[in-house]
Design an enzyme around this catalytic site. Structure first.
Site, PDB file in Angstrom:
ATOM      1  N   LYS A 183     -17.448 -20.250  23.326  1.00 35.12           N
ATOM      2  CA  LYS A 183     -17.547 -21.066  22.537  1.00 35.12           C
ATOM      3  C   LYS A 183     -17.287 -22.518  22.921  1.00 35.12           C
ATOM      4  CE  LYS A 183     -15.887 -23.333  19.321  1.00 35.12           C
ATOM      5  NZ  LYS A 183     -15.966 -24.916  19.325  1.00 35.12           N
ATOM      6  N   GLU A 258      -4.795 -24.227  29.100  1.00 38.88           N
ATOM      7  CA  GLU A 258      -4.843 -25.190  29.763  1.00 38.88           C
ATOM      8  C   GLU A 258      -4.665 -26.500  28.581  1.00 38.88           C
ATOM      9  OE1 GLU A 258      -4.421 -25.261  32.632  1.00 38.88           O
ATOM     10  OE2 GLU A 258      -5.241 -23.321  33.523  1.00 38.88           O
ATOM     11  N   CYS A 292      -7.189 -34.486  30.870  1.00 39.93           N
ATOM     12  CA  CYS A 292      -6.069 -34.211  30.654  1.00 39.93           C
ATOM     13  C   CYS A 292      -5.060 -34.545  31.763  1.00 39.93           C
ATOM     14  CB  CYS A 292      -5.982 -32.533  30.799  1.00 39.93           C
ATOM     15  SG  CYS A 292      -7.001 -31.750  32.128  1.00 39.93           S
ATOM     16  N   GLU A 390      -0.233 -38.266  23.769  1.00 33.94           N
ATOM     17  CA  GLU A 390      -1.350 -38.288  24.487  1.00 33.94           C
ATOM     18  C   GLU A 390      -2.490 -38.885  23.945  1.00 33.94           C
ATOM     19  OE1 GLU A 390      -3.852 -34.511  24.792  1.00 33.94           O
ATOM     20  OE2 GLU A 390      -4.000 -34.993  27.048  1.00 33.94           O
TER      21      GLU A 390
HETATM   22  P1  NAD Z   1      -9.435 -29.245  20.503  1.00 32.09           P
HETATM   23  O1  NAD Z   1      -7.989 -28.630  20.894  1.00 32.09           O
HETATM   24  O2  NAD Z   1      -9.703 -30.032  19.512  1.00 32.09           O
HETATM   25  O3  NAD Z   1     -10.643 -28.211  20.752  1.00 32.09           O
HETATM   26  C1  NAD Z   1     -10.876 -27.500  22.001  1.00 32.09           C
HETATM   27  C2  NAD Z   1     -11.659 -26.396  21.565  1.00 32.09           C
HETATM   28  O4  NAD Z   1     -11.012 -25.575  20.786  1.00 32.09           O
HETATM   29  C3  NAD Z   1     -12.961 -26.882  20.790  1.00 32.09           C
HETATM   30  O5  NAD Z   1     -13.969 -25.916  21.491  1.00 32.09           O
HETATM   31  C4  NAD Z   1     -12.473 -26.523  19.359  1.00 32.09           C
HETATM   32  O6  NAD Z   1     -13.788 -26.200  18.588  1.00 32.09           O
HETATM   33  C5  NAD Z   1     -11.851 -25.258  19.540  1.00 32.09           C
HETATM   34  N1  NAD Z   1     -10.813 -25.013  18.310  1.00 32.09           N
HETATM   35  C6  NAD Z   1     -10.360 -25.946  17.831  1.00 32.09           C
HETATM   36  N2  NAD Z   1      -9.425 -25.319  16.635  1.00 32.09           N
HETATM   37  C7  NAD Z   1      -9.378 -24.018  16.863  1.00 32.09           C
HETATM   38  C8  NAD Z   1      -9.096 -22.862  16.418  1.00 32.09           C
HETATM   39  N3  NAD Z   1      -8.274 -22.987  15.401  1.00 32.09           N
HETATM   40  N4  NAD Z   1      -9.214 -21.783  16.800  1.00 32.09           N
HETATM   41  C9  NAD Z   1      -9.908 -21.739  17.943  1.00 32.09           C
HETATM   42  N5  NAD Z   1     -10.798 -22.659  18.535  1.00 32.09           N
HETATM   43  C10 NAD Z   1     -10.316 -23.707  17.951  1.00 32.09           C
HETATM   44  O7  NAD Z   1      -9.421 -30.150  22.077  1.00 32.09           O
HETATM   45  P2  NAD Z   1     -10.441 -31.249  22.350  1.00 32.09           P
HETATM   46  O8  NAD Z   1     -10.331 -32.640  21.762  1.00 32.09           O
HETATM   47  O9  NAD Z   1     -11.845 -30.763  22.585  1.00 32.09           O
HETATM   48  O10 NAD Z   1     -10.023 -31.639  24.070  1.00 32.09           O
HETATM   49  C11 NAD Z   1      -8.955 -32.545  24.338  1.00 32.09           C
HETATM   50  C12 NAD Z   1      -7.880 -32.046  24.580  1.00 32.09           C
HETATM   51  O11 NAD Z   1      -7.957 -30.994  25.780  1.00 32.09           O
HETATM   52  C13 NAD Z   1      -6.735 -32.883  25.242  1.00 32.09           C
HETATM   53  O12 NAD Z   1      -5.477 -32.567  24.784  1.00 32.09           O
HETATM   54  C14 NAD Z   1      -6.900 -32.597  26.874  1.00 32.09           C
HETATM   55  O13 NAD Z   1      -5.352 -33.225  27.478  1.00 32.09           O
HETATM   56  C15 NAD Z   1      -6.987 -31.173  26.738  1.00 32.09           C
HETATM   57  N6  NAD Z   1      -7.476 -30.683  27.994  1.00 32.09           N
HETATM   58  C16 NAD Z   1      -6.719 -30.149  28.747  1.00 32.09           C
HETATM   59  C17 NAD Z   1      -7.247 -29.416  30.300  1.00 32.09           C
HETATM   60  C18 NAD Z   1      -6.285 -28.824  30.928  1.00 32.09           C
HETATM   61  O14 NAD Z   1      -6.875 -28.198  31.942  1.00 32.09           O
HETATM   62  N7  NAD Z   1      -5.040 -28.853  30.747  1.00 32.09           N
HETATM   63  C19 NAD Z   1      -8.358 -30.085  30.402  1.00 32.09           C
HETATM   64  C20 NAD Z   1      -9.015 -30.670  29.765  1.00 32.09           C
HETATM   65  C21 NAD Z   1      -8.833 -31.026  28.404  1.00 32.09           C
END
Ligand code: NAD
Length: 497
Positions: A183, A258, A292, A390
């Site tokens: 997804k 992550e 991240c 963040e």
């Molecule tokens: P997000 O949490 O908004 O979304 C990530 C994914 O989760 C998307 O595909 C979204 O559709 C899905 N999602 C959202 N709500 C959900 C739910 N209730 N159930 C299941 N899936 C759901 O994050 P984002 O804004 O897309 O990405 C940015 C974030 O990701 C930042 O906090 C960044 O630090 C983090 N990030 C972490 C790493 C790491 O390896 N630690 C790497 C890249 C990004």
């Protein structure tokens, strides 16, 4: 400003289930925006529970009846290598699409496409070299580990470097023999739509890879709650991770998380200052700051603080912001107007919390699109929101310190613990600090340059579990212990006397 639009963009993006491109069961779609104009350039199928059910059913069939989990590691490895070859061969096209969809600078998107190929190549090698333990108890037992793929893996990914982050999960999940439902993030579904063709051409059996687009609260949530999906690998925000954790808890799913970061870059007075300035600029402003592991809090020893701030701000002000497709661009446009509004709100908050040294708004001459000037705040207190939260954009705060102890307290004084970057030429200090800083990954005298064999992951609010190298294979497999008795076994004879 000229705006480059790649040729061949799809006018609609579908799901890919059981080897077929399909729309949502209910026909619903969502709009996908180009971050330079913020205009809708395509639509994508908006998946819901019914679509996830179909994808999980296909993946379950492929796992139970198909060849993939039963193939020899070498056979799977060959297919993974063909996938790596295909990604490499299309790296320029992939980067062009990724840049168009995400606003990432083209040179950096190209690096991410090549890294995606490398992820497949790495796990193709690892799965062939994989060996498992066996133990001899002389005269009594031989025990061995029977490693088995767990089943249907649910993969949920974010919008920053989407293709590369998808490859990071797809490669080990597939190498392990799992079947998958991916997804991808709803802001950036474009590059993910290329996986199906790449996988088909490489010979991945039908049903092994399934993709459902859609919103997190619909498609993502249905995947997390599906009883037929025993493990979820998630990358995204810490708050989303916490919600997924609680939603998966009733089924005791395997989880790899992550999550977000607010990583410190600590510059001591004895550091190579030229190298530290280059690296701390790149560390927070590369990938538009949507990274991240960004070193978004720079802690600088007081005796070099003024010089550091002056030189850092001058360089930040000179960073080239512009058309993501221009190879000269260093910072492109943020992914989406909603994210742009969030980052800009932090820029305004920062004006009340720190001393603005560079940036602070939209760059001159870029009146449309999600452009933010690289923004530097100095003298930021550790209680400030821009120090604690963040931002995930091109915004950095700089804070002075007077002693190693104070630097450590500042470094550890946030809820996150993903990465830390230390700049010092003192060996003892470097290792002492590295071992005490609350971070899953530490770089000494470097920005984030990662060997794929090393553990990747955060502590505290930055994650749960570590992937990377064989740890990823461990996540997607179960290690069943088989005990073989040699000779008579001593059994207490209950009821015999
Ligand atoms: P997000 O949490 O908004 O979304 C990530 C994914 O989760 C998307 O595909 C979204 O559709 C899905 N999602 C959202 N709500 C959900 C739910 N209730 N159930 C299941 N899936 C759901 O994050 P984002 O804004 O897309 O990405 C940015 C974030 O990701 C930042 O906090 C960044 O630090 C983090 N990030 C972490 C790493 C790491 O390896 N630690 C790497 C890249 C990004």
């Amino acid at each position: 400003m000229t705006h480059h639009v790649p040729t061949g963009l799809p006018d609609h993006i579908q799901h890919y289930i059981d080897g077929e491109f399909v729309d949502s069961v209910d026909g619903d779609t969502f709009d996908v925006l180009d971050p330079v104009t913020n205009e809708t350039y395509t639509t994508a199928a908006a998946g819901k529970k019914a679509d996830i059910d179909l994808a999980v059913a296909a993946a379950t069939r492929a796992f139970a009846e198909g060849p993939w989990p039963r193939m020899k590691p070498r056979e799977r490895s060959r297919i993974l290598n063909r996938i790596a070859d295909a990604v490499e061969a299309r790296d320029a096209e992939l980067a062009e699409w990724e840049t168009f969809d995400t606003g990432l600078p083209i040179t950096q998107a190209l690096g991410q496409a090549q890294r995606a190929a490398e992820n497949f190549r790495f796990f193709a090698d690892l799965i062939v070299a994989q060996s498992d333990d066996s133990y001899k108890v002389p005269g009594a037992q031989v025990n061995y580990v029977n490693r088995k793929p767990i089943g249907v893996a649910g993969l949920i990914t974010p919008w920053n470097t989407p293709f590369m982050l998808e490859s990071w999960k797809l490669a080990p999940a597939l190498a392990s023999g799992c079947t998958v439902v991916l997804k991808p993030a709803e802001f950036t579904p474009l590059s993910a739509s290329l996986w199906a063709g790449i996988f088909e051409d490489a010979g991945l059996p039908k049903g092994v890879f399934n993709l459902v687009n859609g919103l997190g609260e619909d498609a993502g949530d249905a995947l997390v709650k599906h009883p037929g999906v025993p493990l979820i690998s998630f990358t995204g925000e810490s708050s989303t991770g916490a919600l997924i954790f609680s939603n998966a808890a009733p089924m005791l799913k395997g989880l790899s998380m992550e999550l977000g970061g607010k990583s410190p870059a600590v510059v001591f007075a004895d550091a190579d200052l030229d190298a530290a300035i280059d690296s701390t600029l790149f560390g927070v402003f590369s990938l538009n700051g949507e990274r991240c592991t960004a070193g978004s809090r720079i802690l600088v020893e007081r005796s070099i603080y003024d010089e550091f701030c002056t030189r850092y701000a001058a360089r930040a002000a000179a960073i080239v912001v512009g058309d993501p497709h221009d190879p000269k661009t260093e910072v492109g446009s943020l992914v989406h107007p909603e994210h742009y509004a969030k980052v800009m709100s932090y820029v305004e908050i920062g004006k009340g919390e720190g001393r603005l040294l560079a940036g602070g708004g939209r760059p001159e001459g870029l009146d449309t699109g999600n452009y933010v000037s690289p923004t530097v705040f100095a003298d930021v207190a550790p209680t400030a929101r821009i120090f604690q939260e963040e931002i995930f954009g091109p915004v950095v705060c700089i804070t002075p310190f007077d002693s190693d102890a104070e630097a450590l307290e500042l470094a550890n004084g946030v809820k996150y613990g993903l990465a830390a970057y230390l700049w010092t030429t003192n060996l003892t200090r470097a290792h002492t600090f590295a071992q005490n800083v609350e971070a899953g990954m530490v770089w000494l005298n470097s920005h984030n340059v990662r060997d794929l064999r090393t553990p990747f992951g955060g502590v505290k609010a930055s994650g749960l579990g570590h992937e990377g190298g064989y740890r990823s294979i461990d996540f997607y497999t179960d290690q069943q212990a088989v005990h073989i008795t040699l000779g008579p076994v001593h059994t207490p004879r209950f009821g015999a006397s």
